[in-house]
Write an enzyme that holds these catalytic residues in place. Structure first.
Site, PDB file in Angstrom:
ATOM      1  N   SER A  16     -67.498  -3.440  39.160  1.00 41.29           N
ATOM      2  CA  SER A  16     -66.714  -3.924  40.277  1.00 41.29           C
ATOM      3  C   SER A  16     -65.783  -2.829  40.850  1.00 41.29           C
ATOM      4  O   SER A  16     -65.575  -1.620  40.336  1.00 41.29           O
ATOM      5  CB  SER A  16     -65.839  -4.915  39.962  1.00 41.29           C
ATOM      6  OG  SER A  16     -64.836  -5.256  40.870  1.00 41.29           O
ATOM      7  N   TYR A  74     -58.618  -7.967  34.404  1.00 41.52           N
ATOM      8  CA  TYR A  74     -59.809  -7.734  35.105  1.00 41.52           C
ATOM      9  C   TYR A  74     -60.271  -6.293  35.198  1.00 41.52           C
ATOM     10  O   TYR A  74     -61.366  -5.864  35.002  1.00 41.52           O
ATOM     11  CB  TYR A  74     -60.143  -8.577  36.256  1.00 41.52           C
ATOM     12  CG  TYR A  74     -61.388  -8.511  37.088  1.00 41.52           C
ATOM     13  CD1 TYR A  74     -62.436  -9.212  36.445  1.00 41.52           C
ATOM     14  CD2 TYR A  74     -61.460  -7.946  38.314  1.00 41.52           C
ATOM     15  CE1 TYR A  74     -63.648  -9.089  37.006  1.00 41.52           C
ATOM     16  CE2 TYR A  74     -62.811  -7.833  38.623  1.00 41.52           C
ATOM     17  CZ  TYR A  74     -64.023  -8.411  38.440  1.00 41.52           C
ATOM     18  OH  TYR A  74     -64.892  -8.585  39.064  1.00 41.52           O
TER      19      TYR A  74
END
Length: 255
Positions: free
Chosen positions: A150, A163
């Site tokens: 990501s 995250y």
């Protein structure tokens, strides 16, 4: 000679029930690979198997909780039993639970680490010996591990600390593993998508989801197929070339 570049190859895609995982599975099947579809929900996997079959491809569904190391090992064994080899592993399964340290629960943090990190390690560890064998026995003479990261593995933001921890860590793991497997002809790559319509936001609380969606309001997001194209570009490269990293953002994304 087969017209399709991945004819005879077998791919295993985790998180294949929707979004990037489903799009990647379709793309690899369209290139001729047989695809093992892995997720913890059976119904969408079965629908995807039928969709791929209607398009002339081959896929098999395996519902599995890969946060359990025994189930992760077994899904690799099931893939080998069904297709007799393994050439491509796409580690796509993941979850994003945003929240500040003050308001997030430890259970949410543990859930992200379990799926984004431990599950990936479980499947990769189980698959590596067979990927090495795949590289040595295929016409392509190469195998691939593609980890889906990501932009949060490059740019940290408030409420995304854990995250980002999982995605920053994924980049380090990918690079070290790449170096470890060079001589085995197993390429290891990471694709880092920006804003794209996935089910990640579905796991957020209503107020956090509203904030997250507000941040991307007005952006034209990536399509899952855009990320699938990046994965295909990596695995379709001739064995002399290794694409180590691809970051793909929505064109208007600033972070």
């Amino acid at each position: 000679m087969d017209a399709k570049a991945l004819s005879g190859a077998v791919a295993l895609v985790t998180g294949a029930s929707s979004g990037i995982g489903a799009a990647t599975s379709r793309r690899l099947a369209a290139e001729g690979a047989a695809v093992a579809l892995v997720a913890d929900r059976r119904d969408p996997l079965d629908r995807l198997v039928c969709e791929i079959a209607r398009a002339g491809g081959l896929a098999e569904a395996f519902d599995s909780d890969i946060t359990d190391p025994e189930q992760a090992y077994q899904v690799v064994q099931d893939t080998l039993e069904r297709f007799q080899r393994l050439d491509i592993l796409v580690n796509n399964a993941g979850v994003m639970l945003l929240g500040t340290a003050l308001h997030a629960t430890i259970e949410e943090w543990d859930r992200m680490v379990a799926l984004n990190v431990r599950a990936l390690l479980h499947v990769t560890h189980a698959a590596v010996p067979y990927l090495i064998d795949g590289a040595s026995t295929s016409a392509r003479q190469v195998a691939d591990i593609v980890n889906i990261g990501s932009t949060s593995g490059r740019v940290a933001q408030p409420a995304g600390s854990v995250y980002s921890l999982t995605k920053f860590g994924l980049n380090g793991f990918t690079e070290a593993l790449r170096q470890e497997l060079l001589r085995e002809r197993v390429r290891v790559s990471v694709v880092e998508p920006g804003t794209a319509p996935t089910e990640l936001a579905d796991h957020l609380d209503d107020d956090i989801r509203e904030t997250a969606l507000g941040q991307i309001s007005g952006l034209e997001p990536l399509h899952p197929a855009d990320v699938a194209d990046a994965v295909a570009y990596i695995v379709l490269c001739d064995r002399r070339a290794a694409i180590n990293q691809i970051m793909i953002r929505a064109a208007d994304q600033t972070w």
